[in-house]
Design an enzyme around this catalytic site. Structure first.
Site, PDB file in Angstrom:
ATOM      1  N   HIS A  57       0.851  -1.199   0.000  1.00  0.00           N
ATOM      2  CA  HIS A  57       0.000   0.000   0.000  1.00  0.00           C
ATOM      3  C   HIS A  57       0.876   1.235   0.000  1.00  0.00           C
ATOM      4  O   HIS A  57       2.089   1.147   0.140  1.00  0.00           O
ATOM      5  CB  HIS A  57      -1.001  -0.010   1.161  1.00  0.00           C
ATOM      6  N   HIS A  59       1.336   3.948   1.905  1.00  0.00           N
ATOM      7  CA  HIS A  59       1.840   4.703   3.051  1.00  0.00           C
ATOM      8  C   HIS A  59       3.366   4.835   3.001  1.00  0.00           C
ATOM      9  O   HIS A  59       4.073   3.887   2.644  1.00  0.00           O
ATOM     10  CB  HIS A  59       1.411   4.032   4.367  1.00  0.00           C
ATOM     11  N   ASP A  61       5.696   4.722   5.105  1.00  0.00           N
ATOM     12  CA  ASP A  61       6.544   3.760   5.824  1.00  0.00           C
ATOM     13  C   ASP A  61       6.544   2.384   5.142  1.00  0.00           C
ATOM     14  O   ASP A  61       7.089   1.419   5.684  1.00  0.00           O
ATOM     15  CB  ASP A  61       6.124   3.638   7.302  1.00  0.00           C
ATOM     16  N   HIS A  62       5.960   2.323   3.930  1.00  0.00           N
ATOM     17  CA  HIS A  62       5.993   1.086   3.136  1.00  0.00           C
ATOM     18  C   HIS A  62       6.612   1.309   1.762  1.00  0.00           C
ATOM     19  O   HIS A  62       6.920   0.350   1.058  1.00  0.00           O
ATOM     20  CB  HIS A  62       4.579   0.512   2.997  1.00  0.00           C
ATOM     21  N   HIS A 115      -7.454  -0.824   5.395  1.00  0.00           N
ATOM     22  CA  HIS A 115      -6.421   0.073   5.949  1.00  0.00           C
ATOM     23  C   HIS A 115      -6.181   1.208   4.950  1.00  0.00           C
ATOM     24  O   HIS A 115      -6.201   2.384   5.318  1.00  0.00           O
ATOM     25  CB  HIS A 115      -5.148  -0.725   6.202  1.00  0.00           C
ATOM     26  N   ASP A 134      -0.129  -3.946   6.253  1.00  0.00           N
ATOM     27  CA  ASP A 134      -0.786  -3.469   7.467  1.00  0.00           C
ATOM     28  C   ASP A 134      -2.226  -3.964   7.563  1.00  0.00           C
ATOM     29  O   ASP A 134      -3.086  -3.297   8.140  1.00  0.00           O
ATOM     30  CB  ASP A 134      -0.785  -1.929   7.506  1.00  0.00           C
ATOM     31  N   HIS A 172       4.709  -4.556  10.939  1.00  0.00           N
ATOM     32  CA  HIS A 172       5.034  -3.832  12.173  1.00  0.00           C
ATOM     33  C   HIS A 172       5.158  -4.775  13.367  1.00  0.00           C
ATOM     34  O   HIS A 172       4.472  -5.794  13.439  1.00  0.00           O
ATOM     35  CB  HIS A 172       3.950  -2.787  12.507  1.00  0.00           C
TER      36      HIS A 172
HETATM   37 ZN    ZN Z   1       2.743   0.644   8.136  1.00  0.00          ZN
HETATM   38 FE    FE Z   2       0.019   1.591   6.624  1.00  0.00          FE
END
Ligand code: ZN
Ligand code: FE
Length: 242
Positions: A57, A59, A61-62, A115, A134, A172
């Protein structure tokens, strides 16, 4: 077919990037690189060259390491077609029902919206492994930023249909927080109480607690164990407020 080698790389405060190597083809794939440098170093230490990135996805942090890793290696970046506009580094757009491969290891793409609206997962059925980003965590699920409890319930039901032994690679280390919350909504679950104790010990020793397995989640994850979207939504709202 030789087994995939899967390396966990902890980055940022609690993200895990997964480095996946197929020795037969020499291919090396990275799931959700939040950052580039630690992943490039982990590959170099093993003499591996990164050939592919698979994003679950959009985001940051990905996907934050996409551009730098592509510049360093020329790798091909695959990710959700529905989030193409938010992942400008994508080379290959995929969606549920598509297949992607690392050498002879074939993964089917699942649509798991909730998400984020276009979130996907990668299921290596023959390898007994699924990369869920996530969507599911150990004893938890992702927040419903762009979707509904109905969608997340459907995702949990689909994940719950996999074999108990299937390894679940989430993005995570949220396990301890999730376990402490889970016991408040499922206080009579002995397997959950035992898992909380084991996770507390593991974290106190500085150990990672993922990947998890579908069997462990079926026994202890309140979001997977929810029997309706309404129940899942109620538990998710409690967790968001916790
Ligand atoms: Zn994440
Ligand atoms: Fe995420």
């Amino acid at each position: 077919m030789t087994a995939l080698e899967i390396v966990r790389i902890p980055v940022l405060s609690d993200n895990y990037v997964w480095l996946v190597h197929d020795s037969a083809s020499g291919g090396t794939m990275v799931v959700d690189p939040a950052v580039a440098d630690p992943v490039l170093e982990a590959a170099a230490e093993r003499g591996w060259t990164i050939t592919d990135i698979w994003n679950t996805h959009w985001h940051p942090d990905h996907t934050g390491g996409n551009a730098a890793m592509k510049e360093a290696t020329g790798c091909t970046i695959t990710g959700p077609a529905a989030e193409y506009a938010r992942i400008p580094t994508l080379d290959v757009q995929v969606q549920g029902g598509d297949t992607v491969r690392l050498g002879n290891h074939i993964a089917s793409v699942w649509d798991v919206p909730a998400h984020t609206a276009g979130h996907i997962a990668y299921h290596f059925a023959d390898d007994g492994a699924i990369f869920v980003g996530d969507t599911m965590f150990a004893m938890g699920c992702g927040r419903l930023f762009e979707g509904t409890a109905d969608q997340m319930f459907a995702n949990m039901q689909k994940l719950g249909s996999l074999d108990d032994a299937t390894r679940v690679y989430c993005a995570h280390e949220y396990t301890l927080s999730n376990a402490r919350f889970a016991v408040t909504v499922d206080p009579d679950n002995e397997a959950l109480a035992a898992r909380l104790a084991a996770v507390e010990a593991a974290r106190a020793a500085g150990e990672a607690t993922v990947p998890t397995t579908i069997g462990a989640e079926r026994a202890t994850n309140p979001f997977l164990r929810a029997t309706s979207a309404t129940e899942l939504g109620r538990i998710r709202a409690l967790k968001d407020a916790a």
